[in-house]
Scaffold this motif. Structure first.
Motif, PDB file in Angstrom:
ATOM      1  N   PRO A 422      45.009  43.249  54.565  1.00  0.00           N
ATOM      2  CA  PRO A 422      44.051  42.259  55.079  1.00  0.00           C
ATOM      3  C   PRO A 422      44.704  41.109  55.832  1.00  0.00           C
ATOM      4  N   ARG A 423      46.045  41.002  55.756  1.00  0.00           N
ATOM      5  CA  ARG A 423      46.800  39.977  56.487  1.00  0.00           C
ATOM      6  C   ARG A 423      46.316  38.569  56.167  1.00  0.00           C
ATOM      7  N   ILE A 424      46.215  38.283  54.891  1.00  0.00           N
ATOM      8  CA  ILE A 424      45.880  36.928  54.460  1.00  0.00           C
ATOM      9  C   ILE A 424      47.044  36.351  53.681  1.00  0.00           C
ATOM     10  N   THR A 425      47.108  35.044  53.626  1.00  0.00           N
ATOM     11  CA  THR A 425      48.085  34.352  52.800  1.00  0.00           C
ATOM     12  C   THR A 425      47.407  33.903  51.500  1.00  0.00           C
ATOM     13  N   ASN A 426      48.231  33.419  50.580  1.00  0.00           N
ATOM     14  CA  ASN A 426      47.730  32.885  49.305  1.00  0.00           C
ATOM     15  C   ASN A 426      46.857  33.899  48.568  1.00  0.00           C
ATOM     16  N   ALA A 427      47.414  35.078  48.341  1.00  0.00           N
ATOM     17  CA  ALA A 427      46.689  36.138  47.638  1.00  0.00           C
ATOM     18  C   ALA A 427      47.639  36.837  46.674  1.00  0.00           C
ATOM     19  N   LEU A 428      47.179  37.033  45.443  1.00  0.00           N
ATOM     20  CA  LEU A 428      47.953  37.770  44.448  1.00  0.00           C
ATOM     21  C   LEU A 428      47.131  38.972  44.013  1.00  0.00           C
ATOM     22  N   PHE A 429      47.685  40.170  44.240  1.00  0.00           N
ATOM     23  CA  PHE A 429      47.007  41.410  43.886  1.00  0.00           C
ATOM     24  C   PHE A 429      47.692  42.016  42.660  1.00  0.00           C
ATOM     25  N   THR A 430      46.948  42.172  41.578  1.00  0.00           N
ATOM     26  CA  THR A 430      47.499  42.750  40.360  1.00  0.00           C
ATOM     27  C   THR A 430      46.764  44.046  40.034  1.00  0.00           C
ATOM     28  N   SER A 431      47.490  44.987  39.453  1.00  0.00           N
ATOM     29  CA  SER A 431      46.892  46.265  39.073  1.00  0.00           C
ATOM     30  C   SER A 431      47.718  46.874  37.952  1.00  0.00           C
ATOM     31  N   GLY A 432      47.122  47.844  37.275  1.00  0.00           N
ATOM     32  CA  GLY A 432      47.814  48.536  36.200  1.00  0.00           C
ATOM     33  C   GLY A 432      48.508  49.792  36.695  1.00  0.00           C
ATOM     34  N   GLY A 433      49.666  50.062  36.157  1.00  0.00           N
ATOM     35  CA  GLY A 433      50.451  51.211  36.593  1.00  0.00           C
ATOM     36  C   GLY A 433      49.811  52.544  36.276  1.00  0.00           C
ATOM     37  N   GLN A 434      48.840  52.568  35.361  1.00  0.00           N
ATOM     38  CA  GLN A 434      48.182  53.812  35.004  1.00  0.00           C
ATOM     39  C   GLN A 434      46.763  53.932  35.562  1.00  0.00           C
ATOM     40  N   GLU A 435      46.380  53.026  36.424  1.00  0.00           N
ATOM     41  CA  GLU A 435      45.029  53.071  36.987  1.00  0.00           C
ATOM     42  C   GLU A 435      44.882  54.263  37.928  1.00  0.00           C
ATOM     43  N   PRO A 436      43.937  55.159  37.666  1.00  0.00           N
ATOM     44  CA  PRO A 436      43.749  56.274  38.594  1.00  0.00           C
ATOM     45  C   PRO A 436      43.209  55.842  39.948  1.00  0.00           C
ATOM     46  N   ALA A 437      42.657  54.622  40.040  1.00  0.00           N
ATOM     47  CA  ALA A 437      42.109  54.134  41.313  1.00  0.00           C
ATOM     48  C   ALA A 437      43.133  53.365  42.128  1.00  0.00           C
ATOM     49  N   ARG A 438      44.396  53.407  41.755  1.00  0.00           N
ATOM     50  CA  ARG A 438      45.379  52.542  42.415  1.00  0.00           C
ATOM     51  C   ARG A 438      45.639  52.925  43.876  1.00  0.00           C
ATOM     52  N   ASP A 439      45.234  54.133  44.283  1.00  0.00           N
ATOM     53  CA  ASP A 439      45.439  54.525  45.679  1.00  0.00           C
ATOM     54  C   ASP A 439      44.582  53.722  46.637  1.00  0.00           C
ATOM     55  N   ILE A 440      43.514  53.101  46.151  1.00  0.00           N
ATOM     56  CA  ILE A 440      42.680  52.283  47.039  1.00  0.00           C
ATOM     57  C   ILE A 440      42.882  50.796  46.760  1.00  0.00           C
ATOM     58  N   MET A 441      43.916  50.485  45.982  1.00  0.00           N
ATOM     59  CA  MET A 441      44.266  49.094  45.692  1.00  0.00           C
ATOM     60  C   MET A 441      45.510  48.690  46.469  1.00  0.00           C
ATOM     61  N   ILE A 442      45.749  47.400  46.550  1.00  0.00           N
ATOM     62  CA  ILE A 442      46.953  46.891  47.192  1.00  0.00           C
ATOM     63  C   ILE A 442      48.051  46.773  46.129  1.00  0.00           C
ATOM     64  N   THR A 443      49.072  47.584  46.258  1.00  0.00           N
ATOM     65  CA  THR A 443      50.180  47.584  45.292  1.00  0.00           C
ATOM     66  C   THR A 443      51.491  47.130  45.912  1.00  0.00           C
ATOM     67  N   ASP A 444      51.466  46.842  47.194  1.00  0.00           N
ATOM     68  CA  ASP A 444      52.662  46.329  47.882  1.00  0.00           C
ATOM     69  C   ASP A 444      52.173  45.394  48.979  1.00  0.00           C
ATOM     70  N   TYR A 445      52.572  44.127  48.891  1.00  0.00           N
ATOM     71  CA  TYR A 445      52.022  43.150  49.826  1.00  0.00           C
ATOM     72  C   TYR A 445      52.998  42.008  50.027  1.00  0.00           C
ATOM     73  N   HIS A 446      53.196  41.628  51.286  1.00  0.00           N
ATOM     74  CA  HIS A 446      54.163  40.585  51.606  1.00  0.00           C
ATOM     75  C   HIS A 446      53.592  39.661  52.676  1.00  0.00           C
ATOM     76  N   GLN A 447      53.068  38.528  52.220  1.00  0.00           N
ATOM     77  CA  GLN A 447      52.629  37.462  53.112  1.00  0.00           C
ATOM     78  C   GLN A 447      52.975  36.144  52.431  1.00  0.00           C
ATOM     79  N   GLN A 448      52.889  35.054  53.170  1.00  0.00           N
ATOM     80  CA  GLN A 448      53.218  33.746  52.612  1.00  0.00           C
ATOM     81  C   GLN A 448      52.341  33.432  51.405  1.00  0.00           C
ATOM     82  N   GLY A 449      52.981  33.008  50.312  1.00  0.00           N
ATOM     83  CA  GLY A 449      52.255  32.642  49.104  1.00  0.00           C
ATOM     84  C   GLY A 449      51.535  33.816  48.468  1.00  0.00           C
ATOM     85  N   SER A 450      52.018  35.039  48.720  1.00  0.00           N
ATOM     86  CA  SER A 450      51.310  36.236  48.275  1.00  0.00           C
ATOM     87  C   SER A 450      52.268  37.258  47.685  1.00  0.00           C
ATOM     88  N   ARG A 451      51.675  38.187  46.922  1.00  0.00           N
ATOM     89  CA  ARG A 451      52.477  39.230  46.296  1.00  0.00           C
ATOM     90  C   ARG A 451      51.535  40.267  45.677  1.00  0.00           C
TER      91      ARG A 451
END
Length: 498
Positions: A422-451
């Protein structure tokens, strides 16, 4: 209102044992519609206790994009100013495809952070869910106002109202928390209205619209192998293939008898066959994911492996029969499945509690997330295809909803908002390693103030709870990082270490 037989089969009467105050159980096809999005669930029997948590409404327009339409409606929200001090921020738990609850502004990690930051807590109800339905009924014509774009303007106008008229601080910083579908809304609110939203914590947010969501079955298969056994995986694989082969051989009556369906499986109906296999697949997946997978999967696999039936298909059918012991038969046919999604009245439990028709409309017009069995490396056969889901959409909402319309809706959602980038700053995306829905989640993200943080060994939104001695070291560190990132959005000179 749907007939009694359909309600028994599809909704399991919503409440299986009301006298015992048990959690409602609903049929697999309907469970799928709910589980496609991570829905936060307050503890069973939760009763609000905080005196400062109060219910309110906010009036906004039904259609924000047509200046000739001046109709308005109210959506509900909760307010908790227990910890607020002048100059403090606004913390909002963003509403999704569920009735609004004040649980997460009275309990949990977000609530605890608000106490430390002297924040004013709010939780809103998304348009068309719970009691916040803007139209007299849920006809196809009325559902045209159920879009992401409309809901984003609802949220933006409400935030502006909170700043000016409730908190009375035009400069108050605003932090959003969103889970599942609401995680997408929170992300896109930051994207569209950065002047109103200073930061977003997205827990198990599902942002990447996807038509053929075949990866979900693969992930569940991995959980079965990891926490169950190869033997358990093989039993499921053989059961599905055996049932498919029986139908191909003209022995659909055998499958009907084994699964005790209310209506005989029509050998000429591809849709009836796909409906049956979809329901069986979802029953198994729900059993795997009912608790954390490392708890649920061994229980399920032990039940299958200890069964004394002659074949794997008989074993699986017997397990399902025992699970739904309170039903005389199972309505796994296509027509009964569609019938319960045709309810138009706002107050019917199908709509006001579970949001089934509304959610189906959103899946068919904007998100997809159709959990097929197209992938090779999964144990659920190959008879759950896009043909089934496309016909669900057309049967419920009309012939206008062609496959081309569905494809365009998914494409436009990702084009408008960026999918997993989404190319936004100030965002933290968290998810569980065993979530079967993780393919539609953000699991790798690098922007200012974000992870993006993936928490090993956990399922959806495990980070919502308060810090606990039962948390693993990885979960404790994730909650610590959440605190640091929220701090950084409120006080820009403080940046968390990566």
């Amino acid at each position: 209102m749907v007939n009694k037989l359909t309600l028994v089969g599809l909704l399991a009467l919503f409440i299986v044992a009301a006298a015992d105050q048990k959690q409602p159980e609903i049929a697999p096809i309907l469970q799928h519609l709910l589980d496609t999005q991570s829905i936060p669930k307050p503890p069973q029997g939760y009763v609000p206790t905080e005196q400062r948590s109060t219910a309110h409404t906010f009036r906004t327009r039904v259609d924000h994009f047509n200046p000739q339409n001046r109709e308005t409606f109210n959506f509900g929200y909760y307010s908790n100013d227990e910890y607020y001090q002048p100059g403090g921020p606004i913390f909002i738990y963003v509403g999704g495809n569920w009735p609004v609850s004040n649980f997460f502004i009275e309990h949990g990690h977000f609530h605890d952070l608000a106490a430390r930051q002297h924040a004013w807590l709010f939780a809103n109800e998304h348009r068309y869910y719970g009691q916040s339905i803007p139209t007299p009924n849920l006809s196809v014509q009325n559902l045209r106002f159920l879009t992401v774009e409309q809901s984003l303007v609802d949220l933006a106008e409400w935030i502006n109202h909170l700043r000016r008229n409730v908190v009375r601080d035009d400069n108050a910083r605003v932090v959003l928390l969103g889970t599942g579908y609401a995680g997408a809304i929170a992300t896109w609110a930051r994207q569209r209205y950065p002047h109103l939203v200073d930061g977003v914590w997205v827990s198990s947010g599902q942002l990447d619209a996807r038509l053929n969501y075949k990866e979900y079955a693969v992930r569940v298969g991995e959980l079965i192998r990891q926490h169950g056994s190869n033997e358990c995986y093989g039993r499921i694989w053989r059961a599905f293939r055996t049932a498919e082969n029986l139908i191909d051989a003209g022995l659909s009556s055998t499958v009907t008898e084994l699964f005790k369906t209310c209506h005989p499986l029509n050998p000429e109906s591809m849709l009836d066959a796909e409906t049956l296999f979809f329901n069986v697949k979802e029953i198994v997946q729900e059993a795997i994911l009912y608790l954390n997978a490392n708890v649920s999967t061994p229980i399920f696999c032990e039940q299958l492996n200890n069964n004394t039936e002659a074949t794997d298909l008989q074993t699986l059918a017997k397990w399902i029969e025992n699970k739904y012991y309170y039903l005389q038969c199972l309505t796994f046919d296509f027509n009964s499945t569609v019938e319960v999604l045709l309810e138009l009245e706002n107050h019917y439990p199908e709509n006001s509690i579970f949001g089934l028709r509304q959610r189906t409309y959103q899946l068919c017009t904007e998100f997809g997330w159709f959990r097929t069995a197209y992938a090779d490396d999964q144990p659920f056969g190959y008879r759950v295809t896009m043909y089934f889901f496309q016909n669900i959409c057309k049967a419920v909402f009309g012939e206008w909803l062609t496959s081309e319309v569905v494809v365009d809706g998914v494409h436009l959602t990702n084009m408008h908002f960026g999918g997993k980038n989404p190319r936004i700053t100030n965002a933290l995306f968290t998810s569980g390693g065993q979530e079967p829905a993780r393919d539609i989640m953000i699991t790798d993200y690098h922007q200012q103030g974000s992870r993006a943080l993936v928490i090993p060994g956990y399922m959806a939104s495990s980070d919502l709870g308060s810090v606990s001695g039962y948390d693993s070291p990885e979960l404790l560190e994730a909650k610590h990082q959440i605190e640091l990132y929220v701090d950084s959005w409120l006080y820009e000179s403080i940046m968390p270490l990566k």
